[in-house]
Scaffold this active site. Structure first.
Site, PDB file in Angstrom:
ATOM      1  N   TYR A  93       0.941  -0.994  -0.158  1.00 24.94           N
ATOM      2  CA  TYR A  93       0.093  -0.012  -0.043  1.00 24.94           C
ATOM      3  C   TYR A  93       0.868   1.393  -0.147  1.00 24.94           C
ATOM      4  O   TYR A  93       1.896   1.487   0.700  1.00 24.94           O
ATOM      5  CB  TYR A  93      -0.849   0.107   1.166  1.00 24.94           C
ATOM      6  CG  TYR A  93      -2.172  -0.768   0.821  1.00 24.94           C
ATOM      7  CD1 TYR A  93      -2.367  -1.820  -0.109  1.00 24.94           C
ATOM      8  CD2 TYR A  93      -3.108  -1.317   2.072  1.00 24.94           C
ATOM      9  CE1 TYR A  93      -3.568  -2.474  -0.272  1.00 24.94           C
ATOM     10  CE2 TYR A  93      -4.197  -2.179   2.051  1.00 24.94           C
ATOM     11  CZ  TYR A  93      -4.415  -2.686   0.819  1.00 24.94           C
ATOM     12  OH  TYR A  93      -5.157  -3.401   0.585  1.00 24.94           O
ATOM     13  N   ALA A 139     -17.524   0.978  -3.268  1.00 33.49           N
ATOM     14  CA  ALA A 139     -17.017   0.995  -4.731  1.00 33.49           C
ATOM     15  C   ALA A 139     -15.795   1.807  -4.869  1.00 33.49           C
ATOM     16  O   ALA A 139     -15.920   2.552  -5.949  1.00 33.49           O
ATOM     17  CB  ALA A 139     -18.256   0.785  -5.761  1.00 33.49           C
ATOM     18  N   GLY A 140     -15.048   2.182  -3.924  1.00 30.05           N
ATOM     19  CA  GLY A 140     -13.913   3.135  -4.022  1.00 30.05           C
ATOM     20  C   GLY A 140     -14.543   4.379  -3.999  1.00 30.05           C
ATOM     21  O   GLY A 140     -13.560   5.288  -4.672  1.00 30.05           O
ATOM     22  N   GLY A 141     -15.596   4.713  -3.752  1.00 26.88           N
ATOM     23  CA  GLY A 141     -16.125   6.001  -3.700  1.00 26.88           C
ATOM     24  C   GLY A 141     -17.212   6.178  -4.926  1.00 26.88           C
ATOM     25  O   GLY A 141     -17.896   7.275  -5.043  1.00 26.88           O
ATOM     26  N   PHE A 200     -20.884   7.465  -4.704  1.00 25.13           N
ATOM     27  CA  PHE A 200     -21.295   8.818  -4.333  1.00 25.13           C
ATOM     28  C   PHE A 200     -21.141   9.742  -5.539  1.00 25.13           C
ATOM     29  O   PHE A 200     -21.455  10.921  -5.254  1.00 25.13           O
ATOM     30  CB  PHE A 200     -20.382   9.506  -3.264  1.00 25.13           C
ATOM     31  CG  PHE A 200     -20.351   8.433  -1.901  1.00 25.13           C
ATOM     32  CD1 PHE A 200     -21.257   8.381  -1.176  1.00 25.13           C
ATOM     33  CD2 PHE A 200     -19.318   7.867  -1.580  1.00 25.13           C
ATOM     34  CE1 PHE A 200     -21.306   7.385  -0.011  1.00 25.13           C
ATOM     35  CE2 PHE A 200     -19.196   6.922  -0.414  1.00 25.13           C
ATOM     36  CZ  PHE A 200     -20.226   6.962   0.280  1.00 25.13           C
TER      37      PHE A 200
HETATM   38  N1  LIG Z   1      -8.022  -6.973  -0.655  1.00 31.61           N
HETATM   39  C1  LIG Z   1      -7.773  -6.314  -1.529  1.00 31.61           C
HETATM   40  O1  LIG Z   1      -7.353  -6.698  -2.667  1.00 31.61           O
HETATM   41  C2  LIG Z   1      -7.983  -4.947  -1.452  1.00 31.61           C
HETATM   42  C3  LIG Z   1      -8.297  -3.963  -2.479  1.00 31.61           C
HETATM   43  C4  LIG Z   1      -8.643  -2.762  -2.343  1.00 31.61           C
HETATM   44  C5  LIG Z   1      -9.199  -2.354  -1.044  1.00 31.61           C
HETATM   45  N2  LIG Z   1      -8.777  -3.078   0.083  1.00 31.61           N
HETATM   46  C6  LIG Z   1      -8.880  -2.439   1.554  1.00 31.61           C
HETATM   47  O2  LIG Z   1     -10.062  -2.096   1.595  1.00 31.61           O
HETATM   48  C7  LIG Z   1     -10.035  -0.467   2.067  1.00 31.61           C
HETATM   49  C8  LIG Z   1     -11.053  -0.019   1.613  1.00 31.61           C
HETATM   50  O3  LIG Z   1     -11.176   0.267   0.243  1.00 31.61           O
HETATM   51  P1  LIG Z   1     -11.465   1.725  -0.551  1.00 31.61           P
HETATM   52  O4  LIG Z   1     -10.747   2.770  -0.038  1.00 31.61           O
HETATM   53  O5  LIG Z   1     -11.857   1.508  -2.012  1.00 31.61           O
HETATM   54  O6  LIG Z   1     -13.275   1.883   0.091  1.00 31.61           O
HETATM   55  P2  LIG Z   1     -14.289   2.722  -0.232  1.00 31.61           P
HETATM   56  O7  LIG Z   1     -14.848   3.019   0.985  1.00 31.61           O
HETATM   57  O8  LIG Z   1     -15.056   1.948  -1.065  1.00 31.61           O
HETATM   58  O9  LIG Z   1     -13.625   4.018  -1.118  1.00 31.61           O
HETATM   59  C9  LIG Z   1     -12.879   5.103  -0.329  1.00 31.61           C
HETATM   60  C10 LIG Z   1     -13.178   6.143  -1.191  1.00 31.61           C
HETATM   61  O10 LIG Z   1     -14.694   6.583  -1.220  1.00 31.61           O
HETATM   62  C11 LIG Z   1     -14.815   8.065  -0.626  1.00 31.61           C
HETATM   63  N3  LIG Z   1     -15.648   7.850   0.394  1.00 31.61           N
HETATM   64  C12 LIG Z   1     -15.782   7.241   1.533  1.00 31.61           C
HETATM   65  N4  LIG Z   1     -16.843   7.592   2.070  1.00 31.61           N
HETATM   66  C13 LIG Z   1     -17.550   8.475   1.720  1.00 31.61           C
HETATM   67  C14 LIG Z   1     -18.689   9.208   1.869  1.00 31.61           C
HETATM   68  N5  LIG Z   1     -19.461   9.166   2.900  1.00 31.61           N
HETATM   69  N6  LIG Z   1     -18.892  10.331   0.937  1.00 31.61           N
HETATM   70  C15 LIG Z   1     -18.198  10.437  -0.200  1.00 31.61           C
HETATM   71  N7  LIG Z   1     -17.047   9.956  -0.488  1.00 31.61           N
HETATM   72  C16 LIG Z   1     -16.761   8.642   0.504  1.00 31.61           C
HETATM   73  C17 LIG Z   1     -13.221   8.154   0.171  1.00 31.61           C
HETATM   74  O11 LIG Z   1     -13.335   9.666  -0.081  1.00 31.61           O
HETATM   75  P3  LIG Z   1     -12.594  10.433   1.192  1.00 31.61           P
HETATM   76  O12 LIG Z   1     -11.144   9.921   1.682  1.00 31.61           O
HETATM   77  O13 LIG Z   1     -12.389  11.638   0.935  1.00 31.61           O
HETATM   78  O14 LIG Z   1     -13.743  10.212   2.385  1.00 31.61           O
HETATM   79  C18 LIG Z   1     -12.366   7.337  -0.758  1.00 31.61           C
HETATM   80  O15 LIG Z   1     -12.165   7.912  -2.095  1.00 31.61           O
HETATM   81  C19 LIG Z   1      -8.782  -0.094   1.486  1.00 31.61           C
HETATM   82  O16 LIG Z   1      -7.980   0.753   2.452  1.00 31.61           O
HETATM   83  C20 LIG Z   1      -7.694  -1.544   1.933  1.00 31.61           C
HETATM   84  O17 LIG Z   1      -7.492  -1.731   3.310  1.00 31.61           O
HETATM   85  C21 LIG Z   1      -8.275  -4.353  -0.207  1.00 31.61           C
END
Ligand SMILES: NC(=O)c1ccc[n+]([C@@H]2O[C@H](COP(=O)([O-])OP(=O)(O)OC[C@H]3O[C@@H](n4cnc5c(N)ncnc54)[C@H](OP(=O)(O)O)[C@@H]3O)[C@@H](O)[C@H]2O)c1
Length: 298
Positions: free
Chosen positions: A53, A213-215, A218
């Protein structure tokens, strides 16, 4: 809430905080300490990392913060992952992007993660992705060693099919406790390919990566308007926010999905924790399912 199985098979929290995007958050060490503290105060104690990461930097940033307040360590359950190689200025010895699940690489990767995170042991190690060259005996040798020397307490996988999971499990004495896969109201694939049924059958905790879904959930161009309306309608009925309903929808599944949050904004983590007290009716759950599928259930 779904308590058919204890989340994660150890004292992990019902929601986990992911640190994939940590390097983008631009926090000072002190701000990160505060973020970790506030997450713990909110009840989110499981943290999700991976060696790769932030171009191999996120574990180190986290470790620096933890070293400033070592008493936080015992309040956390630290998960990290290994098995992917990424060419990087931070890893000049890596020449190509590929997988490495050899015994030596897994052990060496964990040693590096422990050093980066500045901790003695991990609560859980996940193999990040299945490799077409996966040799389960080599992985088993690494896992047995890491367990025996006390460096890793529990093991799991990520992005594994049920078959890949069973193959690895067949060579291990210890149970694999987690399969971390992509799950969200937009990404239904693993609801339909047997992953969640397999998890339920074997008391494996599914963790949901990218639960929003990675944001995309929204963004107007990231989500189908019908699905947006369906989630918004349920949110209105519960006087809850859109993100809380998306999480409540995942939490409602009987396999005990543990969503891994990805935001670095503490107010979003705190709002997410409130989703634990929202219980969706079957009507509401299916309204979101049908909207995402784009057609009624057969
Ligand atoms: N095992 C794997 O292969 C794998 C792959 C991908 C991820 N992961 C894990 O999963 C975790 C989460 O993944 P992700 O970061 O893609 O999760 P996510 O919550 O689907 O996406 C995060 C994104 O959404 C935005 N977001 C979150 N809450 C929001 C809200 N209430 N309103 C507007 N925007 C919002 C965030 O922006 P802001 O930062 O501005 O809030 C950020 O850009 C990672 O940190 C990692 O630990 C694992």
């Amino acid at each position: 809430m779904n308590h058919q199985y204890h989340p994660l098979g150890f004292t992990g929290s019902r929601l986990a905080q992911g640190y994939w995007r940590l390097a983008e958050w631009g926090m000072s060490d002190q701000e990160l300490v505060r973020f970790i503290e506030q997450s713990i105060e909110a009840g989110i104690t499981t943290v999700d990392h991976a060696d790769i990461y932030g171009d191999y930097q996120c574990e180190t940033l986290f470790g620096k913060a933890l070293a400033l307040k070592p008493e936080l360590r015992d309040k956390l359950q630290i998960i990290t992952k290994c098995g992917i190689l990424l060419p990087s200025a931070n890893r000049p010895e890596i020449s190509s992007q590929r997988y490495d699940q050899s015994t030596g690489h897994i052990i060496q990767s964990v040693d590096q993660s422990l050093k980066n995170l500045q901790v003695e042991s991990l609560e859980m190690l996940l193999l990040h992705r299945p490799s077409p060259l996966m040799d389960p005996d080599h992985i088993a040798e690494a896992f047995e060693h890491l367990y025996t020397v006390g460096k890793v307490k529990h093991f799991g996988v990520s992005n594994f099919s049920a078959q890949q999971f069973d193959l690895l499990q067949s060579r291990l004495d210890m149970p694999l406790l987690v399969n971390q896969v992509e799950l969200s109201p937009i990404e239904l694939k693993h609801f339909k390919d047997g992953t969640l049924e397999h998890a339920q059958q074997h008391a494996v905790t599914p963790m949901a990566w990218s639960p929003f879904a990675g944001g995309d959930l929204f963004k107007l161009d990231g989500i189908d308007p019908t699905l947006h309306h369906a989630i918004a309608n349920v949110a209105e009925a519960h006087q809850a926010s859109f993100d809380q309903i998306a999480l409540a929808w995942l939490l409602r599944h009987p396999s005990g999905i543990v969503p891994v949050l990805g935001s670095g904004k503490i107010e979003r983590a705190q709002a997410a924790q409130q989703a634990l007290s929202i219980s969706l009716s079957d009507d509401e759950w299916f309204a979101i399912w049908v909207a995402s599928q784009g057609h009624p259930v057969p």
